[in-house]
Scaffold this active site. Structure first.
Site, PDB file in Angstrom:
ATOM      1  N   GLU A  12       0.807  -1.228   0.000  1.00 57.46           N
ATOM      2  CA  GLU A  12       0.000   0.000   0.000  1.00 57.46           C
ATOM      3  C   GLU A  12       0.839   1.277   0.000  1.00 57.46           C
ATOM      4  O   GLU A  12       0.531   2.241   0.699  1.00 57.46           O
ATOM      5  CB  GLU A  12      -0.962   0.012   1.203  1.00 57.46           C
ATOM      6  N   GLY A  14       1.758   2.577  -3.182  1.00 60.43           N
ATOM      7  CA  GLY A  14       1.570   3.176  -4.502  1.00 60.43           C
ATOM      8  C   GLY A  14       2.301   2.475  -5.622  1.00 60.43           C
ATOM      9  O   GLY A  14       2.465   3.027  -6.721  1.00 60.43           O
ATOM     10  N   LYS A  15       2.713   1.247  -5.386  1.00 60.34           N
ATOM     11  CA  LYS A  15       3.492   0.489  -6.373  1.00 60.34           C
ATOM     12  C   LYS A  15       2.736   0.291  -7.683  1.00 60.34           C
ATOM     13  O   LYS A  15       3.305   0.458  -8.764  1.00 60.34           O
ATOM     14  CB  LYS A  15       3.861  -0.856  -5.748  1.00 60.34           C
ATOM     15  N   THR A  16       1.456  -0.054  -7.599  1.00 60.40           N
ATOM     16  CA  THR A  16       0.674  -0.318  -8.811  1.00 60.40           C
ATOM     17  C   THR A  16       0.478   0.949  -9.633  1.00 60.40           C
ATOM     18  O   THR A  16       0.588   0.922 -10.865  1.00 60.40           O
ATOM     19  CB  THR A  16      -0.689  -0.930  -8.445  1.00 60.40           C
ATOM     20  N   VAL A  17       0.200   2.056  -8.975  1.00 62.38           N
ATOM     21  CA  VAL A  17       0.031   3.326  -9.690  1.00 62.38           C
ATOM     22  C   VAL A  17       1.327   3.711 -10.388  1.00 62.38           C
ATOM     23  O   VAL A  17       1.328   4.116 -11.560  1.00 62.38           O
ATOM     24  CB  VAL A  17      -0.429   4.439  -8.728  1.00 62.38           C
ATOM     25  N   LYS A  37       1.727  -8.858 -13.429  1.00 63.00           N
ATOM     26  CA  LYS A  37       1.683  -9.041 -11.971  1.00 63.00           C
ATOM     27  C   LYS A  37       1.266 -10.486 -11.737  1.00 63.00           C
ATOM     28  O   LYS A  37       0.070 -10.797 -11.753  1.00 63.00           O
ATOM     29  CB  LYS A  37       0.697  -8.071 -11.317  1.00 63.00           C
ATOM     30  N   GLU A 112       5.336  -6.207 -11.719  1.00 65.69           N
ATOM     31  CA  GLU A 112       5.060  -5.750 -10.358  1.00 65.69           C
ATOM     32  C   GLU A 112       5.052  -6.935  -9.407  1.00 65.69           C
ATOM     33  O   GLU A 112       4.365  -7.928  -9.643  1.00 65.69           O
ATOM     34  CB  GLU A 112       3.715  -5.020 -10.285  1.00 65.69           C
ATOM     35  N   GLY A 113       5.811  -6.820  -8.326  1.00 67.00           N
ATOM     36  CA  GLY A 113       5.814  -7.859  -7.308  1.00 67.00           C
ATOM     37  C   GLY A 113       4.627  -7.700  -6.371  1.00 67.00           C
ATOM     38  O   GLY A 113       3.591  -7.149  -6.737  1.00 67.00           O
ATOM     39  N   ALA A 114       4.780  -8.189  -5.141  1.00 68.33           N
ATOM     40  CA  ALA A 114       3.736  -8.056  -4.118  1.00 68.33           C
ATOM     41  C   ALA A 114       4.400  -7.564  -2.842  1.00 68.33           C
ATOM     42  O   ALA A 114       5.316  -8.217  -2.331  1.00 68.33           O
ATOM     43  CB  ALA A 114       3.046  -9.391  -3.878  1.00 68.33           C
TER      44      ALA A 114
END
Length: 242
Positions: A12, A14-17, A37, A112-114
């Site tokens: 949480e 902002g990695k995805t954005v 992902k 993108e990792g997790a």
């Protein structure tokens, strides 16, 4: 292999954005970039609130959500635990083979990792093990304020200890009222890690459009520095892969 592995200091942040925005900007520049992902928990891939849907929306790729993210679980847990509780087993080789399949469609992939690099990921690997398989340069996404220097420097040190290249750091969620502290943190991260902070991405309040995010990324992230990595990795010297 060409592209970036986008990781973070935590969940949480902002990695995805950031991943979707950078991919979207590169596609606007003419690069044949895809997004991937492998594992998503908290939402199934088709859920419009999930990371796969956001990656698709921001990047503008033609790939469907369940192709961007082939393994997804509703329960919001570390991917390995979420898969185990759902009675599913995913191995490192499976997500690596899937990555190689996507490379038949795209010249570069933004993966993108997790959460962070030490998150339990597949049944037999942490996130960092997957990053090591791909050997892509890392982009580390971090919070901009209190605690971020410690978390970011530790993440970079962990990555370097495993032989990974860190292209840069992006501080995500920067608020104007906090910019003095944010800039101090930026300077300390660079001094202590030897890695450049390539962007201070603003905080997006409420709903936001793809256009707003991409314009903000162009303004606040050093895209040209990231382009240098893509061009140096690819076999197409000095020009985008179309």
């Amino acid at each position: 292999m060409s592209g970036f592995f986008i990781t973070a200091t935590d969940t949480e942040v902002g990695k995805t954005v950031v991943a979707g925005a950078i991919a979207g900007v590169f596609r606007e520049l003419g690069y044949n970039v895809g997004v991937y992902k492998p594992l998503q928990s908290g939402h199934v891939a088709s859920n419009p609130e999930g990371d796969a849907a956001r990656l698709k929306s921001l990047s503008g790729v033609p790939t469907q959500e369940n192709e961007i993210c082939p393994y997804s679980i509703e329960e919001p847990l570390a991917p390995r635990l979420a898969m185990k509780r759902a009675g599913r087993v995913v191995k490192l080789k499976e997500i690596t083979d899937y990555y190689n399949g996507l490379l038949k469609e795209f010249n570069s992939l933004f993966v993108e990792g997790a959460g962070g690099l030490a998150v339990p990921y597949t049944e037999d690997a942490l996130v960092i093990d997957f990053a090591k398989e791909l050997q892509l340069p890392l982009i580390v996404v971090a919070r901009p304020t209190l605690g971020t220097v410690n978390h970011t420097v530790l993440t970079i040190a962990y990555a370097k200890a495993h032989g990974l290249t860190v292209a840069g750091v992006i501080l995500s969620g920067c608020k104007e009222c906090e910019m003095e502290r944010v800039k101090e943190n930026k300077e300390m991260i660079e001094e202590l890690s030897g890695v450049p902070v390539l962007g201070l991405l603003p905080f997006f309040a409420g709903e936001f459009t793809k256009e707003e995010v991409l314009e903000s990324a162009k303004e606040h992230i050093m895209i040209s520095k990231l382009e240098e990595f893509i061009q140096n990795e690819s076999n197409v010297a000095g020009a985008p892969s179309m």
